[in-house]
Design a protein around this motif. Structure first.
Motif, PDB file in Angstrom:
ATOM      1  N   GLU A  91       1.378  -1.259   0.202  1.00 37.74           N
ATOM      2  CA  GLU A  91       0.431  -0.041   0.377  1.00 37.74           C
ATOM      3  C   GLU A  91       0.475   1.314   0.043  1.00 37.74           C
ATOM      4  OE1 GLU A  91      -3.956  -1.761   2.316  1.00 37.74           O
ATOM      5  OE2 GLU A  91      -2.135  -0.812   3.321  1.00 37.74           O
ATOM      6  N   ALA A  92       1.578   1.090   0.511  1.00 37.68           N
ATOM      7  CA  ALA A  92       3.014   2.121   0.626  1.00 37.68           C
ATOM      8  C   ALA A  92       3.664   2.374  -0.233  1.00 37.68           C
ATOM      9  CB  ALA A  92       3.988   2.588   1.782  1.00 37.68           C
ATOM     10  N   GLU A  93       3.989   1.262  -0.681  1.00 32.77           N
ATOM     11  CA  GLU A  93       4.907   1.489  -2.171  1.00 32.77           C
ATOM     12  C   GLU A  93       3.810   2.641  -3.079  1.00 32.77           C
ATOM     13  OE1 GLU A  93       6.910  -0.972  -6.016  1.00 32.77           O
ATOM     14  OE2 GLU A  93       6.896  -1.640  -4.017  1.00 32.77           O
ATOM     15  N   ASP A  94       2.610   1.735  -3.488  1.00 34.11           N
ATOM     16  CA  ASP A  94       1.303   2.090  -4.928  1.00 34.11           C
ATOM     17  C   ASP A  94       1.145   3.299  -4.197  1.00 34.11           C
ATOM     18  OD1 ASP A  94       1.222  -0.289  -5.699  1.00 34.11           O
ATOM     19  OD2 ASP A  94      -0.646  -0.734  -4.464  1.00 34.11           O
ATOM     20  N   ALA A  95       0.974   4.253  -3.656  1.00 32.31           N
ATOM     21  CA  ALA A  95       1.371   6.178  -2.659  1.00 32.31           C
ATOM     22  C   ALA A  95       2.261   6.886  -2.549  1.00 32.31           C
ATOM     23  CB  ALA A  95       0.250   5.631  -1.206  1.00 32.31           C
ATOM     24  N   ALA A  96       2.981   6.041  -2.945  1.00 29.13           N
ATOM     25  CA  ALA A  96       4.016   6.471  -3.321  1.00 29.13           C
ATOM     26  C   ALA A  96       4.928   6.845  -4.514  1.00 29.13           C
ATOM     27  CB  ALA A  96       5.340   5.644  -2.314  1.00 29.13           C
ATOM     28  N   ARG A  97       4.362   5.996  -5.667  1.00 28.22           N
ATOM     29  CA  ARG A  97       3.956   5.898  -6.666  1.00 28.22           C
ATOM     30  C   ARG A  97       3.026   6.919  -7.088  1.00 28.22           C
ATOM     31  NH1 ARG A  97       7.882   2.665  -9.196  1.00 28.22           N
ATOM     32  NH2 ARG A  97       8.581   0.583  -7.652  1.00 28.22           N
ATOM     33  N   ARG A  98       1.933   6.907  -6.469  1.00 29.91           N
ATOM     34  CA  ARG A  98       0.985   7.738  -7.290  1.00 29.91           C
ATOM     35  C   ARG A  98       1.554   9.109  -7.195  1.00 29.91           C
ATOM     36  NH1 ARG A  98      -2.415   5.401  -4.290  1.00 29.91           N
ATOM     37  NH2 ARG A  98      -3.041   7.156  -2.880  1.00 29.91           N
ATOM     38  N   LEU A  99       1.675   9.403  -5.678  1.00 25.63           N
ATOM     39  CA  LEU A  99       2.890  10.252  -5.349  1.00 25.63           C
ATOM     40  C   LEU A  99       3.686  11.390  -6.323  1.00 25.63           C
ATOM     41  CD1 LEU A  99       3.409  13.418  -3.315  1.00 25.63           C
ATOM     42  CD2 LEU A  99       4.674  11.922  -2.063  1.00 25.63           C
TER      43      LEU A  99
END
Length: 374
Positions: A91-99
């Motif tokens: 979840e953290a990786e997905d959010a970081a890529r979106r950021l």
């Protein structure tokens, strides 16, 4: 202190990539800036670490300390997430890529830090210092919702000339690669001739009733207790990310129903409007309870005097002020939480139901300088 947050002088001093000596900023003024939660000020990083070492070592030391701060702020720098929220590594990786996509910020270091903060084992090589500097300051700005970051540097006047030159070179590198401004306090790295002097017009704190600072004495206390190498502006609503003690106390309070109304790093709203603004570590407004978690620097004469003045002002407004040392909290945060639960229960009990208790005696100057609940 008067903060000219929108003044042309301050705006000029905030240009990324510049190293300046701010002649009207000393250690006490810098303390006030770091303690402020004003959103129209930059994020301040207060670095007290230059010593006799190479420029590369200074850069690594600052980035390591900044990385710890940014990881403690997780996941506030991810879009749509707030302090205390739990995320797994995917979840953290997905959010970081979106950021990164939304902010047009291309850096694998952001994904690396997101997975690391979520508890995933490190995969691949650690980002280099150039990538770390850019990503960490980007995430710091995201957490505070502010556009500018200042690295403020204090240094001992006894630092050898070669060490001052190495520290100044490190500051220039960090200013460049971290896209931030570096401020030297008025007496820092004076042997470095290329750093221009600058004034930002900061109004003076009223120091008329404070003792004369004894820098040498305060530094000896600091070194013995091992204060944070790098501190950061107070994040309104959250414990300080550089304070292990505040973080430990928050963990002890997180799942306690009685602690749900706590507010970290807030200013009480019901103080005399003519009184100086104060930001307290931890606040329960309805119970009128303030908790301060103090590092060793609060034992120095200047901060001790300021603390007593603040305590008196809060007590006149009806607040109970409890002070704990960092060591007390880190030794047993659960015990501190239990004491706070008892105090809050007593303070919120209907007046008629409270048992009559004699007021505790006022400590004498010869007694402990720390005010803690008995």
């Amino acid at each position: 202190m008067d903060y000219p947050a929108t003044s042309p002088a301050l705006a000029a001093a905030l240009r990324p990539g510049h190293v300046l000596r701010i002649s009207d900023i000393d250690g006490l003024a810098l303390d006030d800036l770091v303690d402020s939660v004003a959103t129209d000020l930059p994020v301040f990083l207060d670095y007290r670490g230059p010593a006799d070492r190479t420029a590369r070592d200074v850069v690594t030391e600052v980035l390591d300390a900044l990385e710890s701060i940014v990881l403690a702020l997780f996941p506030t720098w991810l879009p749509g997430h707030h302090a205390g929220e739990l995320l797994d590594a995917d979840e953290a990786e997905d959010a970081a890529r979106r950021l990164c996509r939304d902010a047009a910020f291309t850096s694998s270091a952001v994904v690396h830090f997101a997975r690391m903060a979520a508890g995933a084992p490190s995969a691949g090589s650690r980002p280099g210092n150039e990538a770390r500097a850019a990503a960490l300051t980007f995430l710091l700005r995201r957490s505070y919702h502010r556009d500018t970051v200042v690295l403020a540097v204090r240094a001992s006047p006894d630092l050898p000339v070669r060490a001052q030159q190495a520290a100044a070179a490190a500051c220039r590198w960090i200013a460049d690669h971290g896209r931030l401004a570096v401020w030297l306090t008025s007496d820092a790295l004076l042997a470095v001739p290329w750093v221009p002097g600058f004034r930002i017009g900061v109004g003076s704190t009223d120091r008329s009733d404070l003792p004369t600072p004894d820098s040498a004495a305060d530094e000896s206390v600091d070194r013995a207790a091992g204060p944070p190498l790098l501190t950061v502006s107070r994040p309104a609503g959250s414990p300080a990310p550089h304070s292990a003690a505040e973080q430990a106390l928050e963990r002890a309070l997180t799942h306690q129903h009685w602690a749900r109304d706590r507010q970290w790093n807030r200013s009480p709203r019901d103080l005399d409007p003519l009184s100086p603004a104060v930001v307290v570590d931890l606040l329960w407004t309805r119970a009128k309870v303030v908790v301060e978690v103090d590092g060793a620097d609060h034992r120095g004469p200047v901060k001790y005097a300021r603390d007593r003045r603040r305590d008196n002002m809060l007590q006149r407004a009806g607040y109970l002020v409890l002070r704990y040392t960092n060591e007390q909290v880190l030794d047993d945060a659960t015990l501190v939480a239990a004491e706070l639960a008892a105090v809050l229960a007593e303070r919120t009990r209907p007046t008629g139901a409270r048992a009559a208790r004699p007021a505790p005696p006022t400590p004498t100057p010869e007694e402990s300088s720390w005010i803690t609940p008995g």
